[in-house]
Design an enzyme around this catalytic site. Structure first.
Site, PDB file in Angstrom:
ATOM      1  N   GLY A  11     -14.459  -2.540  10.660  1.00 53.83           N
ATOM      2  CA  GLY A  11     -13.009  -2.773  10.754  1.00 53.83           C
ATOM      3  C   GLY A  11     -12.397  -2.045  11.940  1.00 53.83           C
ATOM      4  O   GLY A  11     -13.082  -1.385  12.724  1.00 53.83           O
ATOM      5  N   LEU A  34     -17.902  -7.659   5.621  1.00 54.46           N
ATOM      6  CA  LEU A  34     -17.425  -8.606   6.654  1.00 54.46           C
ATOM      7  C   LEU A  34     -16.351  -9.550   6.122  1.00 54.46           C
ATOM      8  O   LEU A  34     -16.158 -10.654   6.660  1.00 54.46           O
ATOM      9  CB  LEU A  34     -18.607  -9.395   7.244  1.00 54.46           C
ATOM     10  CG  LEU A  34     -19.709  -8.531   7.882  1.00 54.46           C
ATOM     11  CD1 LEU A  34     -20.814  -9.426   8.440  1.00 54.46           C
ATOM     12  CD2 LEU A  34     -19.146  -7.619   8.988  1.00 54.46           C
ATOM     13  N   SER A  35     -15.623  -9.104   5.085  1.00 55.65           N
ATOM     14  CA  SER A  35     -14.542  -9.974   4.557  1.00 55.65           C
ATOM     15  C   SER A  35     -13.356  -9.979   5.512  1.00 55.65           C
ATOM     16  O   SER A  35     -12.539 -10.885   5.506  1.00 55.65           O
ATOM     17  CB  SER A  35     -14.082  -9.461   3.187  1.00 55.65           C
ATOM     18  OG  SER A  35     -13.557  -8.134   3.321  1.00 55.65           O
ATOM     19  N   PHE A  82     -13.490   3.685   4.251  1.00 58.17           N
ATOM     20  CA  PHE A  82     -12.403   2.849   4.789  1.00 58.17           C
ATOM     21  C   PHE A  82     -12.249   1.563   3.980  1.00 58.17           C
ATOM     22  O   PHE A  82     -11.190   0.967   3.957  1.00 58.17           O
ATOM     23  CB  PHE A  82     -12.729   2.413   6.232  1.00 58.17           C
ATOM     24  CG  PHE A  82     -12.719   3.500   7.253  1.00 58.17           C
ATOM     25  CD1 PHE A  82     -13.902   4.011   7.770  1.00 58.17           C
ATOM     26  CD2 PHE A  82     -11.525   4.012   7.728  1.00 58.17           C
ATOM     27  CE1 PHE A  82     -13.911   5.003   8.742  1.00 58.17           C
ATOM     28  CE2 PHE A  82     -11.513   5.016   8.703  1.00 58.17           C
ATOM     29  CZ  PHE A  82     -12.701   5.504   9.203  1.00 58.17           C
ATOM     30  N   SER A 126      -2.877   6.634   3.400  1.00 63.07           N
ATOM     31  CA  SER A 126      -1.807   6.044   4.205  1.00 63.07           C
ATOM     32  C   SER A 126      -0.478   6.731   3.933  1.00 63.07           C
ATOM     33  O   SER A 126      -0.216   7.206   2.827  1.00 63.07           O
ATOM     34  CB  SER A 126      -1.690   4.553   3.847  1.00 63.07           C
ATOM     35  OG  SER A 126      -0.510   4.012   4.363  1.00 63.07           O
ATOM     36  N   THR A 128       1.990   5.325   3.465  1.00 64.30           N
ATOM     37  CA  THR A 128       2.691   4.460   2.514  1.00 64.30           C
ATOM     38  C   THR A 128       2.908   5.160   1.180  1.00 64.30           C
ATOM     39  O   THR A 128       3.802   4.810   0.420  1.00 64.30           O
ATOM     40  CB  THR A 128       1.911   3.130   2.358  1.00 64.30           C
ATOM     41  OG1 THR A 128       2.774   2.116   1.903  1.00 64.30           O
ATOM     42  CG2 THR A 128       0.718   3.259   1.484  1.00 64.30           C
ATOM     43  N   TYR A 153      -0.926  -2.696  -2.955  1.00 66.56           N
ATOM     44  CA  TYR A 153      -1.769  -2.062  -1.924  1.00 66.56           C
ATOM     45  C   TYR A 153      -1.461  -0.562  -1.873  1.00 66.56           C
ATOM     46  O   TYR A 153      -2.351   0.272  -1.979  1.00 66.56           O
ATOM     47  CB  TYR A 153      -1.522  -2.678  -0.545  1.00 66.56           C
ATOM     48  CG  TYR A 153      -1.987  -1.776   0.562  1.00 66.56           C
ATOM     49  CD1 TYR A 153      -1.063  -0.999   1.261  1.00 66.56           C
ATOM     50  CD2 TYR A 153      -3.335  -1.642   0.847  1.00 66.56           C
ATOM     51  CE1 TYR A 153      -1.497  -0.109   2.242  1.00 66.56           C
ATOM     52  CE2 TYR A 153      -3.759  -0.761   1.817  1.00 66.56           C
ATOM     53  CZ  TYR A 153      -2.836   0.009   2.504  1.00 66.56           C
ATOM     54  OH  TYR A 153      -3.267   0.893   3.458  1.00 66.56           O
ATOM     55  N   LYS A 157      -3.693   3.123  -3.008  1.00 65.05           N
ATOM     56  CA  LYS A 157      -3.899   4.345  -2.215  1.00 65.05           C
ATOM     57  C   LYS A 157      -3.498   5.568  -3.047  1.00 65.05           C
ATOM     58  O   LYS A 157      -4.185   6.589  -3.054  1.00 65.05           O
ATOM     59  CB  LYS A 157      -3.080   4.305  -0.917  1.00 65.05           C
ATOM     60  CG  LYS A 157      -3.575   3.288   0.101  1.00 65.05           C
ATOM     61  CD  LYS A 157      -4.990   3.596   0.569  1.00 65.05           C
ATOM     62  CE  LYS A 157      -5.465   2.607   1.619  1.00 65.05           C
ATOM     63  NZ  LYS A 157      -6.897   2.831   2.002  1.00 65.05           N
ATOM     64  N   PHE A 182      -0.399   7.215   9.747  1.00 67.61           N
ATOM     65  CA  PHE A 182       0.885   6.548   9.939  1.00 67.61           C
ATOM     66  C   PHE A 182       0.574   5.154  10.472  1.00 67.61           C
ATOM     67  O   PHE A 182      -0.202   4.442   9.810  1.00 67.61           O
ATOM     68  CB  PHE A 182       1.794   7.472  10.780  1.00 67.61           C
ATOM     69  CG  PHE A 182       2.321   8.559   9.875  1.00 67.61           C
ATOM     70  CD1 PHE A 182       1.492   9.602   9.472  1.00 67.61           C
ATOM     71  CD2 PHE A 182       3.600   8.498   9.344  1.00 67.61           C
ATOM     72  CE1 PHE A 182       1.936  10.573   8.556  1.00 67.61           C
ATOM     73  CE2 PHE A 182       4.052   9.478   8.444  1.00 67.61           C
ATOM     74  CZ  PHE A 182       3.208  10.509   8.062  1.00 67.61           C
ATOM     75  N   ASP A 302      10.478  -3.454   3.988  1.00 66.59           N
ATOM     76  CA  ASP A 302      10.327  -2.544   5.137  1.00 66.59           C
ATOM     77  C   ASP A 302      11.076  -1.243   4.893  1.00 66.59           C
ATOM     78  O   ASP A 302      12.212  -1.234   4.404  1.00 66.59           O
ATOM     79  CB  ASP A 302      10.881  -3.199   6.412  1.00 66.59           C
ATOM     80  CG  ASP A 302       9.797  -3.981   7.143  1.00 66.59           C
ATOM     81  OD1 ASP A 302       8.614  -3.721   6.886  1.00 66.59           O
ATOM     82  OD2 ASP A 302      10.143  -4.837   7.959  1.00 66.59           O
TER      83      ASP A 302
HETATM   84  C1  WQD Z   1       6.141  -1.953  11.833  1.00 61.61           C
HETATM   85  C2  WQD Z   1       7.579  -2.278  12.164  1.00 61.61           C
HETATM   86  C3  WQD Z   1       8.481  -4.153  10.984  1.00 61.61           C
HETATM   87  C4  WQD Z   1       6.024  -7.251  12.777  1.00 61.61           C
HETATM   88  C5  WQD Z   1       1.905  -1.329   7.704  1.00 61.61           C
HETATM   89  C6  WQD Z   1       1.440  -1.129   6.314  1.00 61.61           C
HETATM   90  C7  WQD Z   1       1.100   0.310   6.123  1.00 61.61           C
HETATM   91  C8  WQD Z   1       0.100   0.733   7.169  1.00 61.61           C
HETATM   92  C9  WQD Z   1       0.630   0.450   8.577  1.00 61.61           C
HETATM   93  C10 WQD Z   1      -2.129   0.597   6.254  1.00 61.61           C
HETATM   94  C11 WQD Z   1       8.398  -2.650  10.932  1.00 61.61           C
HETATM   95  C12 WQD Z   1       8.432  -4.429  12.475  1.00 61.61           C
HETATM   96  C13 WQD Z   1       6.562  -6.022  12.461  1.00 61.61           C
HETATM   97  C14 WQD Z   1       6.812  -8.219  13.441  1.00 61.61           C
HETATM   98  C15 WQD Z   1       8.645  -6.670  13.451  1.00 61.61           C
HETATM   99  N1  WQD Z   1      -1.134   0.061   6.996  1.00 61.61           N
HETATM  100  N2  WQD Z   1       7.853  -5.747  12.792  1.00 61.61           N
HETATM  101  N3  WQD Z   1       8.105  -7.890  13.758  1.00 61.61           N
HETATM  102  O1  WQD Z   1       4.950  -2.213   7.835  1.00 61.61           O
HETATM  103  O2  WQD Z   1       5.116   0.009   9.081  1.00 61.61           O
HETATM  104  O3  WQD Z   1       3.048  -0.558   7.902  1.00 61.61           O
HETATM  105  O4  WQD Z   1       0.922  -0.940   8.616  1.00 61.61           O
HETATM  106  O5  WQD Z   1      -2.167   1.664   5.737  1.00 61.61           O
HETATM  107  O6  WQD Z   1       0.542   0.444   4.838  1.00 61.61           O
HETATM  108  O7  WQD Z   1       2.498  -1.460   5.472  1.00 61.61           O
HETATM  109  O8  WQD Z   1       3.649  -1.808   9.967  1.00 61.61           O
HETATM  110  O9  WQD Z   1       3.331  -3.093  12.027  1.00 61.61           O
HETATM  111  O10 WQD Z   1       3.890  -4.352   9.881  1.00 61.61           O
HETATM  112  O11 WQD Z   1       5.649  -3.008  11.001  1.00 61.61           O
HETATM  113  O12 WQD Z   1       9.826  -6.412  13.734  1.00 61.61           O
HETATM  114  O13 WQD Z   1       6.389  -9.378  13.754  1.00 61.61           O
HETATM  115  O14 WQD Z   1       7.590  -3.438  13.014  1.00 61.61           O
HETATM  116  O15 WQD Z   1       9.699  -4.637  10.422  1.00 61.61           O
HETATM  117  O16 WQD Z   1       9.691  -2.126  11.089  1.00 61.61           O
HETATM  118  P1  WQD Z   1       4.315  -1.165   8.656  1.00 61.61           P
HETATM  119  P2  WQD Z   1       4.078  -3.145  10.730  1.00 61.61           P
END
Ligand code: WQD
Length: 345
Positions: A11, A34-35, A82, A126, A128, A153, A157, A182, A302
């Site tokens: 990944g 490989l999913s 992971f 995460s 999250t 999800y 975690k 992050f 968000d």
């Molecule tokens: C970031 C910002 C969107 C796409 C995710 C997972 C989190 C972690 C990290 C695993 C937000 C904005 C996004 C787009 C946009 N993953 N955006 N247009 O949501 O912070 O976190 O990835 O652990 O668990 O939830 O990341 O990249 O999706 O969004 O405006 O086409 O970009 O609104 O503010 P996120 P993201």
């Protein structure tokens, strides 16, 4: 030679961690079903490091298959786990897939760690787990409150962290580190490995890169009416190569007996918040490529703003993010160009 098992090692973060572990002198065994990745990542890792990791195409939910790998391999001293399903939106639609996959695979790997008396277990967690920090609670610390998860999800975690914590309290023979990422972004400077989302990217930077490449018509910026300087959401974007190096420090810490506590937790970020528009504008400056975008309605679920306090990782883990944002974005664009050159997209 000490061997480290990387589950989900084909990944995005796993492959970059494999490169850094090999560079640090570890032998790496990749386990991946490989999913959400492809086996050519193994070839590309070998191109970068000159060393091909051992690779087993198995599912971590298949305990019998895992037992065969651990019985066959010798000198395994640590695991970085992971392997997990990680699409927030999909997890809301398919909760059972997420609980079954993410929890079963964790339990199986913990069984292996116990049975084979490993020294260390590093878990890919995460930010999250923090949910939406209360006003004034950014940057979040490892001691910041864990909020009720806003998706299955995110809940997997949190549950995983609790399972590992309870196992450590019960006196497991191995020690653990939880790494709370992050927002990982970027690609390896060689452009041999990077992020390859399935279908339409959900995450910001892959969508920006595909828009810059003309694959997507324009980027939708999900909301510019948030309580932030430019109205768009703020995140802590961490370079994937920096993130990978943090895993080497975590493995070192466990395998070399540097950690006295049975379990420890670290935020992995830059410590700096960056808005969506700041990232898009920095991308255009770094690459010279225009990214057409429009302001669209907010995306449900968000978080308005979150970035990490990373003092603990800096002082205790001995790790600090170093790659400047512009360089990270330029690496991501180089990776996108390489995908086009290879006819991948
Ligand atoms: C970031 C910002 C969107 C796409 C995710 C997972 C989190 C972690 C990290 C695993 C937000 C904005 C996004 C787009 C946009 N993953 N955006 N247009 O949501 O912070 O976190 O990835 O652990 O668990 O939830 O990341 O990249 O999706 O969004 O405006 O086409 O970009 O609104 O503010 P996120 P993201």
């Amino acid at each position: 030679m000490s061997k480290i098992v990387l589950t989900g090692g084909c990944g995005f973060i796993g492959s970059h961690t494999c490169v850094q572990l090999q560079n640090a002198g570890y032998d790496v065994i990749v386990i991946d079903n490989l999913s959400n990745s492809s086996a050519d990542v193994i070839d590309n890792i070998a191109k970068i490091t000159g060393k091909r990791p051992a690779f087993y195409n198995i599912d971590c939910c298949d305990l019998a298959a895992l037992k065969e790998v651990f019985a066959k391999e010798s000198d395994i001293v640590g695991v970085v786990h992971f392997a997990a399903s990680k699409a927030v939106g999909e997890s809301v639609l398919k909760p059972m897939l997420y609980y079954r996959n993410n929890i079963t695979s964790l339990l199986n790997m913990l069984d292996m760690a116990e049975q084979y008396s490993l020294k260390g277990f590093v878990f890919s967690s995460s930010c999250t787990v923090y949910g939406e920090p209360d006003e004034g609670n950014n940057p979040v610390r490892e001691t910041s409150p864990i909020k009720p998860a806003t998706s299955p999800y995110g809940n997997t975690k949190q549950i995983a962290e609790e399972i590992i914590t309870d196992l450590m309290k019960a006196g497991a023979k191995f020690k653990s580190i939880l790494l709370r990422y992050f927002n990982p972004i970027g690609a390896h400077p060689t452009a041999f490995i990077g992020e390859l989302p399935n279908g339409v990217p959900q995450n910001l930077l892959p969508y920006v890169c595909q828009t810059a490449m003309g694959i997507r018509k324009e980027l939708s910026v999900f909301g510019d009416d948030y309580e932030t300087p430019d109205g768009t959401c703020i995140r802590d974007y961490i370079d994937v190569n920096d993130l990978a190096k943090a895993h080497v420090r975590a493995i070192d810490r466990l395998v070399k007996g540097e950690q006295s506590e049975n379990i420890d937790v670290f935020n992995l970020g830059t410590g700096r918040g960056v808005s969506v528009l700041e990232l898009v504008n920095t991308f255009m400056e770094a690459t010279g490529v225009k990214v057409p975008y429009k302001i669209a309605p907010r995306r449900g679920g968000d978080i308005e703003k979150i970035w990490g306090n990373v003092d603990k990782a800096n002082t205790v883990l001995g790790w600090k993010a170093e790659v400047p944002l512009k360089e990270t974005l330029a690496n991501a664009w180089r990776w996108q160009l390489a995908l086009r050159e290879k006819g991948v997209m």
